[in-house]
Design a protein around this motif. Structure first.
Motif, short mmCIF file in Angstrom:
data_model
loop_
_atom_site.label_atom_id
_atom_site.label_comp_id
_atom_site.label_asym_id
_atom_site.label_seq_id
_atom_site.Cartn_x
_atom_site.Cartn_y
_atom_site.Cartn_z
N ALA A 195 32.01 36.99 48.67
CA ALA A 195 33.44 37.11 48.98
C ALA A 195 34.27 36.18 48.10
CB ALA A 195 33.68 36.81 50.46
N LEU A 196 33.76 34.99 47.84
CA LEU A 196 34.47 34.06 46.95
C LEU A 196 34.49 34.60 45.52
CD1 LEU A 196 33.11 30.62 48.25
CD2 LEU A 196 35.44 31.50 48.46
N GLN A 197 33.41 35.24 45.11
CA GLN A 197 33.38 35.85 43.79
C GLN A 197 34.41 36.97 43.69
OE1 GLN A 197 29.25 37.05 43.57
NE2 GLN A 197 28.65 35.22 42.46
N GLU A 198 34.51 37.79 44.74
CA GLU A 198 35.50 38.88 44.74
C GLU A 198 36.92 38.32 44.69
OE1 GLU A 198 35.03 42.64 46.85
OE2 GLU A 198 33.32 41.74 47.87
N GLN A 199 37.13 37.20 45.35
CA GLN A 199 38.45 36.57 45.32
C GLN A 199 38.81 36.14 43.90
OE1 GLN A 199 38.77 32.91 47.59
NE2 GLN A 199 40.93 33.26 48.00
N ARG A 200 37.85 35.54 43.20
CA ARG A 200 38.10 35.14 41.82
C ARG A 200 38.35 36.36 40.93
NH1 ARG A 200 34.03 31.06 42.94
NH2 ARG A 200 32.40 32.37 42.03
N LEU A 201 37.61 37.45 41.18
CA LEU A 201 37.83 38.67 40.42
C LEU A 201 39.25 39.20 40.64
CD1 LEU A 201 37.05 41.15 38.76
CD2 LEU A 201 35.89 42.07 40.78
N GLY A 202 39.72 39.18 41.88
CA GLY A 202 41.08 39.64 42.15
C GLY A 202 42.11 38.80 41.42
N GLN A 203 41.88 37.51 41.34
CA GLN A 203 42.80 36.63 40.62
C GLN A 203 42.80 36.94 39.13
OE1 GLN A 203 41.15 32.87 41.84
NE2 GLN A 203 42.30 32.80 43.76
N TRP A 204 41.61 37.22 38.59
CA TRP A 204 41.52 37.56 37.17
C TRP A 204 42.23 38.88 36.89
CZ3 TRP A 204 39.31 41.55 34.31
CH2 TRP A 204 39.15 41.32 32.94
N LEU A 205 42.02 39.87 37.73
CA LEU A 205 42.66 41.17 37.52
C LEU A 205 44.18 41.06 37.58
CD1 LEU A 205 40.36 43.59 39.56
CD2 LEU A 205 40.84 43.71 37.11
N ALA A 206 44.68 40.12 38.36
CA ALA A 206 46.12 39.94 38.47
C ALA A 206 46.73 39.37 37.19
CB ALA A 206 46.45 39.03 39.66
N THR A 207 45.90 38.71 36.37
CA THR A 207 46.42 38.12 35.13
C THR A 207 46.28 39.07 33.94
OG1 THR A 207 44.30 37.08 34.51
CG2 THR A 207 45.76 35.83 35.96
N ALA A 208 45.31 39.97 33.98
CA ALA A 208 45.08 40.88 32.86
C ALA A 208 46.05 42.06 32.95
CB ALA A 208 43.64 41.36 32.86
N GLU A 209 46.82 42.26 31.91
CA GLU A 209 47.81 43.34 31.91
C GLU A 209 47.24 44.63 31.35
OE1 GLU A 209 51.09 41.88 29.67
OE2 GLU A 209 51.68 40.39 31.19
N ARG A 210 46.26 44.53 30.46
CA ARG A 210 45.70 45.73 29.81
C ARG A 210 44.17 45.68 29.85
NH1 ARG A 210 49.09 43.36 26.62
NH2 ARG A 210 47.48 42.80 25.10
#
Length: 271
Positions: A195-210
């Motif tokens: 779950a913590l890994q998924e949280q970090r993934l969500g944060q990364w996806l929020a920064t990547a625009e393309r």
């Protein structure tokens, strides 16, 4: 095929982040076994085949209650195999593509083998949605503790698929330990780490625009990876020799190739 590769390479050159999603097919080129279907599974574990024990029955928390040494014979063999096997060259090729992008790479995988970390991907950039065989938890459910399996060195009777040495124990209560892996019929899996890994993934996806997704070897029997790849918001490049179909839109490309072959050709087109 050449046109699809050229188009995929253009997407990658325009991307600011690479999302790598991977299923069991990612490990085949490293020499890891393919468990799809009882025939393939029993070929690797003939003792289980002789007993008529299917993958769903041994990859199950009930197996640790019924026969801990048999359950750990299966999982201990896998743990030793994953430790001894080197990730194939495709892992490094994916890293080389990601290094050209502003936000680098993030990995989303259903594999429990730990090979992305072994191949040099930062652990904080890996999401293992089914857990990791390299981590343990209490089989008796005494708490939420997850710990690394580094101290456990399984000795396996491969002919009979049985653990010969002592199984790992929970450091808190002394009960049997099991892998921190989501199994079939598993209501006791401790998902906190994933779950913590998924949280970090969500944060990364929020920064990547393309972002662009390269999906490798994700099957349809348990389609978690495929569903994620199709719904995470990035363009999708699906590498899969058996299930290459993609959604009917202009945001998806199908490459009906094996994992290493597909990654190699994609990297060549990208260069």
């Amino acid at each position: 095929m050449d046109a699809a590769l050229a188009r995929a390479a253009r997407w990658l050159r325009a991307a600011d982040g690479l999302l790598i999603s991977a299923g069991a097919g990612m490990g085949i080129d490293s020499g890891l076994p393919d468990f799809r279907g009882p025939g393939g599974f029993w070929a690797v574990y003939p003792a289980l085949g002789r007993a008529g024990i299917r993958f769903e029955a041994i990859a199950n928390p009930d197996a640790f209650r019924r026969d801990p040494r048999l359950a750990w014979g299966f999982y201990g063999h896998r743990l030793a195999l994953y430790r001894a096997t080197a990730p194939h060259a495709g892992f490094a090729l994916l890293r080389s593509i990601a290094e050209t992008m502003r936000h680098g790479a993030f990995v989303f995988t259903s594999n429990v083998d730990g090979h992305f970390a072994k191949a040099g991907f930062p652990p904080q950039r890996i999401c293992e949605i089914h857990g990791s065989i390299h981590h343990l938890q209490c089989a008796a459910g005494c708490g939420e503790q997850i710990w690394v399996a580094d101290d456990f060195q399984p000795v396996i009777d491969a002919e009979n698929c049985r653990l010969l040495n002592d199984p790992p124990q929970c450091p808190r209560c002394g009960a049997l330990a099991r892998p921190n892996i989501l199994m079939f019929g598993d209501w006791g899996w401790i998902e906190r780490r994933s779950a913590l890994q998924e949280q970090r993934l969500g944060q990364w996806l929020a920064t990547a625009e393309r972002p662009v997704v390269i999906e490798i070897g994700a099957g349809t029997a348990i389609p978690s990876v495929r569903h994620f790849s199709e719904n995470c918001g990035g363009k999708l490049i699906r590498i899969n020799p058996g299930d290459p179909e993609v959604p009917a839109n202009d945001q998806s490309i199908s490459l009906p190739l094996g994992g290493l072959d597909g990654i190699t050709r994609l990297c060549q087109a990208f260069a």
